[in-house]
Design a protein around this motif. Structure first.
Motif, PDB file in Angstrom:
ATOM      1  N   PHE A  48      51.886  -2.781  24.022  1.00 66.57           N
ATOM      2  CA  PHE A  48      50.871  -3.787  23.683  1.00 66.57           C
ATOM      3  C   PHE A  48      50.587  -4.696  24.879  1.00 66.57           C
ATOM      4  O   PHE A  48      49.429  -4.971  25.205  1.00 66.57           O
ATOM      5  N   LEU A  49      51.631  -5.174  25.544  1.00 63.44           N
ATOM      6  CA  LEU A  49      51.446  -6.052  26.704  1.00 63.44           C
ATOM      7  C   LEU A  49      50.718  -5.338  27.841  1.00 63.44           C
ATOM      8  O   LEU A  49      49.879  -5.942  28.516  1.00 63.44           O
ATOM      9  N   ARG A  50      51.003  -4.063  28.029  1.00 69.81           N
ATOM     10  CA  ARG A  50      50.292  -3.303  29.069  1.00 69.81           C
ATOM     11  C   ARG A  50      48.803  -3.186  28.741  1.00 69.81           C
ATOM     12  O   ARG A  50      47.955  -3.328  29.608  1.00 69.81           O
ATOM     13  N   ARG A  51      48.492  -2.913  27.474  1.00 67.93           N
ATOM     14  CA  ARG A  51      47.077  -2.836  27.061  1.00 67.93           C
ATOM     15  C   ARG A  51      46.389  -4.181  27.242  1.00 67.93           C
ATOM     16  O   ARG A  51      45.254  -4.253  27.732  1.00 67.93           O
ATOM     17  N   GLU A  52      47.063  -5.258  26.865  1.00 62.47           N
ATOM     18  CA  GLU A  52      46.497  -6.602  27.018  1.00 62.47           C
ATOM     19  C   GLU A  52      46.286  -6.938  28.491  1.00 62.47           C
ATOM     20  O   GLU A  52      45.274  -7.525  28.864  1.00 62.47           O
ATOM     21  N   THR A  53      47.237  -6.566  29.326  1.00 61.40           N
ATOM     22  CA  THR A  53      47.114  -6.818  30.763  1.00 61.40           C
ATOM     23  C   THR A  53      45.918  -6.072  31.324  1.00 61.40           C
ATOM     24  O   THR A  53      45.118  -6.635  32.082  1.00 61.40           O
ATOM     25  N   ASP A  54      45.766  -4.811  30.958  1.00 61.23           N
ATOM     26  CA  ASP A  54      44.612  -4.030  31.422  1.00 61.23           C
ATOM     27  C   ASP A  54      43.303  -4.653  30.959  1.00 61.23           C
ATOM     28  O   ASP A  54      42.360  -4.787  31.731  1.00 61.23           O
ATOM     29  N   ARG A  55      43.260  -5.064  29.691  1.00 66.14           N
ATOM     30  CA  ARG A  55      42.046  -5.671  29.146  1.00 66.14           C
ATOM     31  C   ARG A  55      41.733  -6.984  29.864  1.00 66.14           C
ATOM     32  O   ARG A  55      40.586  -7.245  30.234  1.00 66.14           O
ATOM     33  N   ASN A  56      42.755  -7.802  30.099  1.00 68.13           N
ATOM     34  CA  ASN A  56      42.555  -9.073  30.791  1.00 68.13           C
ATOM     35  C   ASN A  56      42.110  -8.870  32.233  1.00 68.13           C
ATOM     36  O   ASN A  56      41.256  -9.600  32.736  1.00 68.13           O
ATOM     37  N   GLN A  57      42.666  -7.868  32.903  1.00 65.36           N
ATOM     38  CA  GLN A  57      42.245  -7.585  34.280  1.00 65.36           C
ATOM     39  C   GLN A  57      40.792  -7.130  34.326  1.00 65.36           C
ATOM     40  O   GLN A  57      40.043  -7.500  35.225  1.00 65.36           O
ATOM     41  N   GLN A  58      40.368  -6.344  33.341  1.00 68.87           N
ATOM     42  CA  GLN A  58      38.967  -5.928  33.277  1.00 68.87           C
ATOM     43  C   GLN A  58      38.056  -7.126  33.022  1.00 68.87           C
ATOM     44  O   GLN A  58      36.993  -7.246  33.629  1.00 68.87           O
ATOM     45  N   THR A  59      38.490  -8.023  32.156  1.00 71.60           N
ATOM     46  CA  THR A  59      37.698  -9.228  31.867  1.00 71.60           C
ATOM     47  C   THR A  59      37.581 -10.093  33.108  1.00 71.60           C
ATOM     48  O   THR A  59      36.489 -10.574  33.441  1.00 71.60           O
ATOM     49  N   ILE A  60      38.682 -10.278  33.813  1.00 69.33           N
ATOM     50  CA  ILE A  60      38.661 -11.088  35.035  1.00 69.33           C
ATOM     51  C   ILE A  60      37.755 -10.456  36.079  1.00 69.33           C
ATOM     52  O   ILE A  60      36.964 -11.152  36.723  1.00 69.33           O
ATOM     53  N   ALA A  61      37.844  -9.155  36.240  1.00 72.80           N
ATOM     54  CA  ALA A  61      36.976  -8.472  37.211  1.00 72.80           C
ATOM     55  C   ALA A  61      35.510  -8.640  36.828  1.00 72.80           C
ATOM     56  O   ALA A  61      34.659  -8.891  37.689  1.00 72.80           O
ATOM     57  N   SER A  62      35.218  -8.540  35.552  1.00 75.96           N
ATOM     58  CA  SER A  62      33.847  -8.717  35.079  1.00 75.96           C
ATOM     59  C   SER A  62      33.367 -10.138  35.324  1.00 75.96           C
ATOM     60  O   SER A  62      32.253 -10.355  35.806  1.00 75.96           O
ATOM     61  N   LEU A  63      34.212 -11.110  35.000  1.00 73.25           N
ATOM     62  CA  LEU A  63      33.836 -12.509  35.210  1.00 73.25           C
ATOM     63  C   LEU A  63      33.677 -12.821  36.694  1.00 73.25           C
ATOM     64  O   LEU A  63      32.767 -13.550  37.084  1.00 73.25           O
TER      65      LEU A  63
END
Length: 177
Positions: free
Chosen positions: A79-94
């Motif tokens: 779960f933490l790995r999925r959240e980390t990936d999702r957060n990194q994608q969000t940060i890259a998008s932002l």
């Protein structure tokens, strides 16, 4: 920044691995002990006394509990790995959106390349002396450029400049989500 993140995540990763290994080793120990007790008593043809039965039940519960804990830990790490990936994608998008907003704002304000550099450094929070040092110019030059930037943008301070950029970025980010 990535180096700092890696440095902080390595001890956490090591601690999780040590914890998981400890859970599994304890589970294996108790499982082996349960099997040994069963083999020893059933092989000898002797029954279990009340104390031995309670002991065996607790060991079986320990094996089950440790297995369940290891399974939960595995799921939580995934779960933490999925959240980390999702957060990194969000940060890259932002980050990409922010750069796009800045480029559009700079073009709309008709800033010169030097003024764009100074504006970016102001947004990053650098002082006049730090900006002058980073650009190899005199502080007076940076002050003059800042005045020109503020006039072109229609603001009177660094705070208003940053507020203007952030307000635009927040508006654009809300439209995209």
């Amino acid at each position: 920044m990535q180096t700092a993140e890696i440095g902080r995540s390595q001890p956490r990763t090591a601690a999780v691995l040590v914890g998981a290994a400890s859970l599994l080793l304890c589970m294996l120990f108790f499982a082996f002990d349960v099997v040994w007790d069963l083999w020893e008593h059933l092989g000898a043809g002797s029954g279990y006394g009340a104390g031995e039965s309670v002991h065996l039940v607790f060991e079986i519960l320990a094996v089950a509990g440790l297995g369940y804990g290891a399974w939960l830990l595995r799921g939580y790490v995934a779960f933490l790995r999925r959240e980390t990936d999702r957060n990194q994608q969000t940060i890259a998008s932002l980050r990409g959106s922010f750069e796009q907003v800045l480029t559009e704002k700079f073009d709309g304000w008709n800033l010169t390349p030097a003024e764009k550099d100074v504006t970016l450094l102001i947004i990053k929070g650098l002082s006049i002396n730090d900006i002058a040092s980073a650009r190899n110019t005199a502080p007076g030059t940076v002050k003059a450029q800042s005045s020109s930037i503020f006039r072109k943008i229609g603001v009177s301070s660094r705070t208003e400049l940053m507020s203007s950029v952030l307000d635009e970025f927040i508006d654009v980010s809300n439209v995209e989500t």
